[in-house]
Design a protein around this motif. Structure first.
Motif, PDB file in Angstrom:
ATOM      1  N   ALA A   1       0.822  -1.211   0.000  1.00  0.00           N
ATOM      2  CA  ALA A   1       0.000   0.000   0.000  1.00  0.00           C
ATOM      3  C   ALA A   1       0.856   1.260   0.000  1.00  0.00           C
ATOM      4  O   ALA A   1       0.479   2.289  -0.577  1.00  0.00           O
ATOM      5  N   SER A   2       2.033   1.185   0.634  1.00  0.00           N
ATOM      6  CA  SER A   2       2.879   2.376   0.753  1.00  0.00           C
ATOM      7  C   SER A   2       3.935   2.480  -0.339  1.00  0.00           C
ATOM      8  O   SER A   2       4.432   3.573  -0.620  1.00  0.00           O
ATOM      9  N   ARG A   3       4.285   1.346  -0.986  1.00  0.00           N
ATOM     10  CA  ARG A   3       5.345   1.357  -1.993  1.00  0.00           C
ATOM     11  C   ARG A   3       4.928   0.551  -3.221  1.00  0.00           C
ATOM     12  O   ARG A   3       5.610  -0.406  -3.620  1.00  0.00           O
ATOM     13  N   PRO A   4       3.825   0.890  -3.874  1.00  0.00           N
ATOM     14  CA  PRO A   4       3.307   0.057  -4.972  1.00  0.00           C
ATOM     15  C   PRO A   4       4.240  -0.037  -6.180  1.00  0.00           C
ATOM     16  O   PRO A   4       4.208  -1.042  -6.906  1.00  0.00           O
ATOM     17  N   GLU A   5       5.080   0.958  -6.430  1.00  0.00           N
ATOM     18  CA  GLU A   5       5.944   0.957  -7.604  1.00  0.00           C
ATOM     19  C   GLU A   5       7.288   0.282  -7.371  1.00  0.00           C
ATOM     20  O   GLU A   5       8.044   0.045  -8.320  1.00  0.00           O
ATOM     21  N   GLN A   6       7.588  -0.030  -6.117  1.00  0.00           N
ATOM     22  CA  GLN A   6       8.850  -0.688  -5.795  1.00  0.00           C
ATOM     23  C   GLN A   6       8.855  -2.108  -6.360  1.00  0.00           C
ATOM     24  O   GLN A   6       7.833  -2.808  -6.336  1.00  0.00           O
TER      25      GLN A   6
ATOM     26  N   LEU B   1      12.798 -12.349 -11.130  1.00  0.00           N
ATOM     27  CA  LEU B   1      13.253 -13.658 -11.601  1.00  0.00           C
ATOM     28  C   LEU B   1      13.951 -13.415 -12.930  1.00  0.00           C
ATOM     29  O   LEU B   1      13.304 -13.284 -13.974  1.00  0.00           O
ATOM     30  N   GLY B   2      15.258 -13.300 -12.891  1.00  0.00           N
ATOM     31  CA  GLY B   2      15.997 -12.922 -14.088  1.00  0.00           C
ATOM     32  C   GLY B   2      15.589 -11.525 -14.524  1.00  0.00           C
ATOM     33  O   GLY B   2      15.540 -10.591 -13.719  1.00  0.00           O
ATOM     34  N   GLU B   3      15.261 -11.380 -15.792  1.00  0.00           N
ATOM     35  CA  GLU B   3      14.853 -10.066 -16.290  1.00  0.00           C
ATOM     36  C   GLU B   3      13.393  -9.744 -15.969  1.00  0.00           C
ATOM     37  O   GLU B   3      12.959  -8.600 -16.115  1.00  0.00           O
ATOM     38  N   HIS B   4      12.632 -10.755 -15.571  1.00  0.00           N
ATOM     39  CA  HIS B   4      11.220 -10.539 -15.232  1.00  0.00           C
ATOM     40  C   HIS B   4      11.103 -10.011 -13.809  1.00  0.00           C
ATOM     41  O   HIS B   4      11.684 -10.558 -12.873  1.00  0.00           O
ATOM     42  N   HIS B   5      10.364  -8.920 -13.624  1.00  0.00           N
ATOM     43  CA  HIS B   5      10.174  -8.396 -12.284  1.00  0.00           C
ATOM     44  C   HIS B   5       8.710  -8.010 -12.067  1.00  0.00           C
ATOM     45  O   HIS B   5       7.983  -7.744 -13.015  1.00  0.00           O
ATOM     46  N   VAL B   6       8.308  -8.007 -10.799  1.00  0.00           N
ATOM     47  CA  VAL B   6       6.935  -7.699 -10.403  1.00  0.00           C
ATOM     48  C   VAL B   6       6.985  -6.660  -9.289  1.00  0.00           C
ATOM     49  O   VAL B   6       7.719  -6.828  -8.308  1.00  0.00           O
ATOM     50  N   THR B   7       6.212  -5.602  -9.411  1.00  0.00           N
ATOM     51  CA  THR B   7       6.169  -4.569  -8.377  1.00  0.00           C
ATOM     52  C   THR B   7       5.264  -5.006  -7.227  1.00  0.00           C
ATOM     53  O   THR B   7       4.456  -5.939  -7.356  1.00  0.00           O
ATOM     54  N   TYR B   8       5.375  -4.304  -6.112  1.00  0.00           N
ATOM     55  CA  TYR B   8       4.511  -4.587  -4.971  1.00  0.00           C
ATOM     56  C   TYR B   8       3.043  -4.383  -5.336  1.00  0.00           C
ATOM     57  O   TYR B   8       2.173  -5.168  -4.926  1.00  0.00           O
TER      58      TYR B   8
END
Length: 500
Positions: A12-17, A22-29
């Motif tokens: 809720a406080s850091r949604p864009e972090q 996993l390698g080049e694949h990433h997921v934000t909060y």
């Protein structure tokens, strides 16, 4: 309370972090939180509610996190399972836990299906294939609230390795796991949102869940996932993404040291080791090579898992598991449960907010492990020094009794690791007609090693009492490892040719 709030508050406080990579694949909060909300919607659509068990049989991939927190959101109980289990093992865990649903990675789907067929179970399997699963979640209603649970309600059932009989499910509560993450953070890791934490420990295991997944999510840091540990791949990830924290078991440290081209890892600020005893020689070589302090700790699935740790800044003893984390007590006891004096070897017992509720559906086994005062008998033999630092001597069941003398395998293994040609070693007891048991050692050598079995046997004989050195030494290409990287001594068999 609810363990999931460690993650949802951060999201809720850091949604864009970036939460997981996993390698080049990433997921934000923010994206991970939405996925967990849709997982909760999927569970509700299947009739899952508070207290129901839901199994997750995935490797270290981002979907593990969305499923884990999605299950917790609904108040249901997570049952993590090794994705390498076979149908027979799957059948037992699903039947024992009474899981309503099981989420399976595609490579595990066939064995899960076989386990369900054998059990005649009504458990529903959902295959988590990345693209199709994302499409399925997109059709689900988002459940953005988090069901309130009591501190004593079960959050996760972790099955022990089952080295003696069938695996037992340790019931870890929301209070157990939340408090263990908090003390791990305050006493040990001190993570910030700028940290990048290596996530090569299996997330289906307590060490990986507490010290990497939950601790990272609570701090708003980034978890650098590796689906299955490989030293070359791990080294590449650590260097490429500037990992600041490395959590591993001793075999991971040895494997990184054995790489012919060792990476430069200037960003590393903290390394923690657990799961098994870390040979002091390996610790020394790792610190010299990579310039990062290694802190050894101790715990079990039944203790969430962190019970004790060495602290940074010189507050440590090499070869020790440190001292108890905040709110936890340790002591060394005899067979009757009475505390032993400083320096004497006995069984380590633990009491505190981290100790499990009990073994799922097994009151007799729970009573045997947990006494009326809340002390958990670990099965590990150890001692404590005058400064309160604890030392694990060995597993109670691994102690070798040779001619009436106790031989602790770890002591002999420490000597073996001091030889420059030894990459890994395991000391076991084998039957002997005269002495009851004889000391034996299986050894994996470093590339290009020239030492012989006889030379290695003599090397140890020169440094320990006569009854301790291994009369039987043999070389292996690799030692058998369990899913968390522990050496599986029960699978080691001495060849006849190992006799001196």
């Amino acid at each position: 309370m609810n363990l999931a709030r460690l993650f949802t508050d951060t999201a809720a406080s850091r949604p864009e972090q970036v939460a997981v990579r996993l390698g080049e694949h990433h997921v934000t909060y923010g994206s991970l939180a939405e996925a967990s909300e849709r997982v909760a919607g999927l569970l509700v659509a299947h009739g899952v509610g508070p207290g129901d068990r839901v199994a997750i049989m995935l490797p270290n991939v981002p979907e593990f996190a969305s499923l884990y927190y999605g299950v917790l959101r609904t108040g249901a109980v997570v049952v993590p399972m090794n994705p390498l289990l076979k149908a027979r093992e799957v059948r037992y865990l699903l039947s024992d836990s009474g899981a309503r649903l099981v989420f399976a990675w595609p490579t595990a789907a066939e064995e899960v299906a076989g386990g369900l067929e054998r059990a005649g179970d009504t458990t529903t399997m959902i295959v988590v294939e990345r693209d199709s699963f994302a499409e399925l979640l997109a059709t689900q209603e988002r459940v953005d609230d988090v069901v309130d649970r009591e501190a004593g309600d079960t959050a996760v059932i972790l099955y022990t390795s089952g080295t003696t009989g069938q695996p037992k499910g340790a019931e870890l509560t929301h209070g157990n796991l939340t408090s263990n993450v908090e003390v791990t953070q305050s006493d040990l890791l001190r993570l910030t949102p700028q940290d990048v934490v290596f996530g090569g420990l299996p997330l289906f295991h307590s060490f990986g869940q507490t010290c990497t997944l939950n601790a990272t999510m609570a701090a708003g840091a980034t978890l650098l996932l590796l689906a299955r540990f490989d030293p070359g791949a791990a080294a590449g990830l650590l260097a490429t993404y500037g990992a600041t924290v490395f959590a591993g078991v001793p075999t991971m440290y040895s494997a990184l040291l054995a790489l012919p081209a060792r990476p430069q890892l200037p960003a590393l600020r903290a390394c923690v080791s657990g799961g098994a005893a870390l040979p002091v020689e390996v610790l020394h070589r790792f610190e010299e090579t990579f310039g990062c302090e290694v802190l050894e700790g101790y715990g079990l699935s039944e203790t969430s898992p962190v019970a004790s740790f060495n602290r940074s800044g010189g507050d440590r003893r090499l070869g020790s598991i440190g001292y108890a984390v905040s709110g936890v007590e340790l002591r060394v006891v005899d067979e009757s449960g009475r505390s032993l004096p400083v320096g004497e070897v006995g069984e380590i017992a633990i009491r505190g907010h981290n100790v499990m509720k009990g073994y799922w559906g097994k009151p007799r086994e729970t009573a045997a492990a947990l006494d009326a005062d809340g002390w958990f008998r670990t099965g590990d033999m150890g001692r404590v020094d005058t400064d309160g630092f604890y030392y694990v001597v060995d597993r109670k069941k691994d102690v070798i009794i040779r001619g009436g003398f106790n031989v602790y395998p770890r002591e002999v293994e420490e000597v073996l690791y001091e030889h420059p040609d030894v990459a890994a070693a395991a000391v076991i007891g084998i039957p002997h007609q005269e002495y009851g048991e004889e000391v034996a050692a299986a050894v994996a050598l470093t590339p290009g090693a020239r030492v012989t079995e006889a030379e290695l046997r003599d090397f140890v004989r020169d440094q320990v009492a006569a009854y301790k050195y291994p009369r039987h030494v043999w070389f292996v290409d690799a030692l058998p490892l369990g899913p968390t990287g522990k050496i599986l001594k029960r699978e080691i068999v001495a060849p006849v040719s190992s006799e001196p």
